[in-house]
Structure formats: C-alpha cells, structure tokens
Write an enzyme that holds these catalytic residues in place. Structure first.
Site, mmCIF file in Angstrom:
data_model
loop_
_atom_site.group_PDB
_atom_site.id
_atom_site.type_symbol
_atom_site.label_atom_id
_atom_site.label_comp_id
_atom_site.label_asym_id
_atom_site.label_seq_id
_atom_site.Cartn_x
_atom_site.Cartn_y
_atom_site.Cartn_z
ATOM 1 N N SER A 91 3.617 -71.935 -68.955
ATOM 2 C CA SER A 91 5.184 -72.108 -69.139
ATOM 3 C C SER A 91 6.074 -70.741 -69.736
ATOM 4 O O SER A 91 6.055 -69.917 -68.496
ATOM 5 C CB SER A 91 5.595 -73.272 -70.301
ATOM 6 O OG SER A 91 6.538 -73.791 -70.594
ATOM 7 N N ASP A 133 7.298 -82.967 -64.761
ATOM 8 C CA ASP A 133 7.716 -81.397 -65.426
ATOM 9 C C ASP A 133 8.718 -81.134 -64.779
ATOM 10 O O ASP A 133 9.216 -80.916 -63.650
ATOM 11 C CB ASP A 133 6.656 -80.457 -64.983
ATOM 12 C CG ASP A 133 6.628 -79.135 -65.636
ATOM 13 O OD1 ASP A 133 7.789 -79.040 -66.514
ATOM 14 O OD2 ASP A 133 5.872 -78.199 -65.570
ATOM 15 N N HIS A 185 3.962 -81.669 -68.010
ATOM 16 C CA HIS A 185 4.157 -80.401 -68.797
ATOM 17 C C HIS A 185 3.574 -80.143 -70.016
ATOM 18 O O HIS A 185 3.627 -81.221 -71.042
ATOM 19 C CB HIS A 185 5.715 -79.846 -68.910
ATOM 20 C CG HIS A 185 5.803 -78.410 -69.150
ATOM 21 N ND1 HIS A 185 5.973 -77.448 -68.137
ATOM 22 C CD2 HIS A 185 5.928 -77.702 -70.467
ATOM 23 C CE1 HIS A 185 6.075 -76.269 -68.923
ATOM 24 N NE2 HIS A 185 6.056 -76.377 -70.085
#
Length: 315
Positions: A163, A258, A288
C-alpha cells in the site's frame, strides 16, 4: 469490474461490519493508529522462528530512523553475504509501524531465506510529504553503505512494501535508478498507491470499498500531501514519472476489492511497456490489506510464499 469476494474474505468483511468499528476518518489519526495496531493480533498468523530480530537505528538529518533487522535461520549466502529486502509498511503514510508488519517481515525473511530490514519512517500529519520518502531513500542508502557490516550483499538489495509502503518502494526504486542511492536488484509492490489523482474506475466502484474505502484513501491523502500540487510530483505519484525505463525487476500484486486496484494494474503495465521485467499477481477475491491477515485468509500466506519464491529468482 464485478468483484466476488472469496468465502473467507467475505466472512472477515462481515465480521468487521458486525463489530461496528468506526471508520478511521471519524476518529482522528492518533486513535486510528491505536485501532490499526490492536487489530493485528486477530489477523496475523503465527510467526516463524528466526535466528534473530533486532532493533536498528539509521542516522538521518532529522534524527535516527528506527528500524528492525530480521535474520532467518537459513540464508542464501554468497561469499558469506546474504540478499536483503528493505521493507516499508503500509498504513496510508499515517498509521502502521514496525510492530504492525512484524509478522509479514518474519515470514518474508524465513521463506525468502534473506535478511529483511523494516523501516519505521516518519508519519503524517506530523510529518507531511516528502518526509516518508526522504526516510525511505535515506534508509536504503544507509543499508547499502553498511551492507558488509550487516552481513548483506549490496548487489542483492531489494525494496518492497504494501500500500503506502508499496508507494515508497516504487519511489525509492525511481530515486535510486536516477543516482540517489544504490543500484537495486528488485522491487516488491503489494497493492501499491501509484497515482494520487485517484481517478481510476476502482476508486468509484462500490465493490471496491471493502475495509479501505475511497473516503479513507482521501483522508490519508489529505493528511500526507501538502497541497494538490503534490499530486503531479513523481515522489508522491510514481506513475507520473517521466520514464519507468531502467528500473529493477518488479513483483506487483493487486486485489480485486481495492480502490487502488486499477492504478496498481496500470503501473505494472507501464513498467512492462518500459522494458522492466514484471511479475504480476492479481488476487481477485481479496480486499486491500489482506496480505497481513494470514491467520484469517489463506490467500495471504499463498501471496507471501509467492513473493518469497520470486525474491529467490533474483539472486
């Protein structure tokens, strides 16, 4: 695109909904950090036994950057030195720390048979862009400069993260390519944030707002960036770099549910078009953040093993 969660991912999402946990953007960044860390033991798998996990202190202009070095029991040594992955944790540049990603770092060290060094870069909003970038680059330069003392082969040095950490890894790979740091052997980008414009279709599809919602992404963005002008800066949005040519081989992972899915997919395609060797893996039924949830989601463990095996192919 339609998203159908894997059964275990759907069960985890349902449990989060039933728990009634308030969204991060409603509680403030300090409470959000506490909530994020408190949720880790519920989701983290059992950590593998390592030879050691020790604190490091990396000198920087603003003061020391805390870090942690993980050494597994088995190392792929050449001339007595081992490969190394410098890892940047996720958390929107606002939450997360060495402890939140401790188990995944242990797993990657153990299964990849390499040293992992996790970096506790400065967080926003106390330290806005480009503080995290500066720390990420400073850390990898220090590791390269001190490689032999750390038992590391500087020619087998990689960066990676999930991320926000994937964003920092991508930016660091660009910076080092351009001479601001050592030559890297690879980059691991786990559902990376690559474009702060946030205009890809996956940012507006209802099916992607699972745990990480578009509103949370905007909340992270507002904490991290100084102004909209930062969006076009490649150190914030690596997809906006003039060229991606000459970057080290990349492993890019995305998840179906996501908001960042499309920008990760596009970045992998841009890397490939620029001649960069790319291994692209898409987990269509996951959301995610799944990578750190190996206790609850078997696909997280599959992903960790896949990354570890890919790292072995580099050296």
């Amino acid at each position: 695109m339609p998203v159908v969660l894997d059964p275990d991912a759907a069960a985890v999402y349902k449990a989060f909904q039933e728990a009634g946990r308030p969204p991060y953007e409603t509680v403030g960044h300090v409470k959000a950090r506490e909530m994020y860390l408190a949720a880790r033991p519920v989701a983290n798998p059992e950590p593998p036994e390592l030879e050691s996990a020790k604190p490091l202190s990396i000198p920087a202009p603003h003061g020391a950057i805390p870090a942690r070095i993980y050494t597994p029991k088995t190392l792929r040594k050449a001339d007595g030195l081992a490969p190394c992955l410098v890892f940047y944790h996720g958390g929107g540049w606002v939450i997360g720390d060495l402890d939140s990603h401790d188990v995944v770092c242990r797993k990657l060290a153990h299964e990849g048979e390499l040293i992992v060094i996790a970096i506790d870069y400065r967080l926003a909003p106390e330290h806005k862009f480009p503080a995290a970038v500066d720390d990420a680059i400073t850390a990898v330069k220090w590791v390269a400069s001190n490689a032999r003392e750390l038992g590391i082969d500087a020619s087998r040095l990689m960066v990676g993260g999930d991320s926000a950490g994937g964003n920092l890894a991508a930016v660091t790979a660009l910076a080092t390519r351009d001479g601001n740091g050592p030559k890297l052997a690879g980059q691991v980008l786990i559902y990376p944030a690559t474009d702060f414009a946030m205009k890809h279709p996956s940012h507006s599809e209802p099916e992607t707002s699972i745990l990480l919602t578009h509103s949370v992404v905007k909340w992270f963005c507002n904490h991290y960036l100084n102004s909209p002008a930062d969006i076009d800066n490649w150190q914030a949005s690596p997809a906006r770099a003039k060229s991606l040519a000459g970057l080290p081989p990349a492993y890019v992972m995305t998840a179906g549910a996501d908001p960042l899915r499309d920008e990760g997919d596009e970045y992998a395609a841009k890397l490939k078009a620029a001649g960069v060797p790319v291994t692209y893996k898409h987990f269509s039924g996951q959301f995610h953040g799944f990578f750190t949830m190996g206790k609850l989601l078997q696909q997280a463990n599959v992903a960790a093993t896949d990354i570890a095996n890919w790292l072995k192919t580099l050296n």
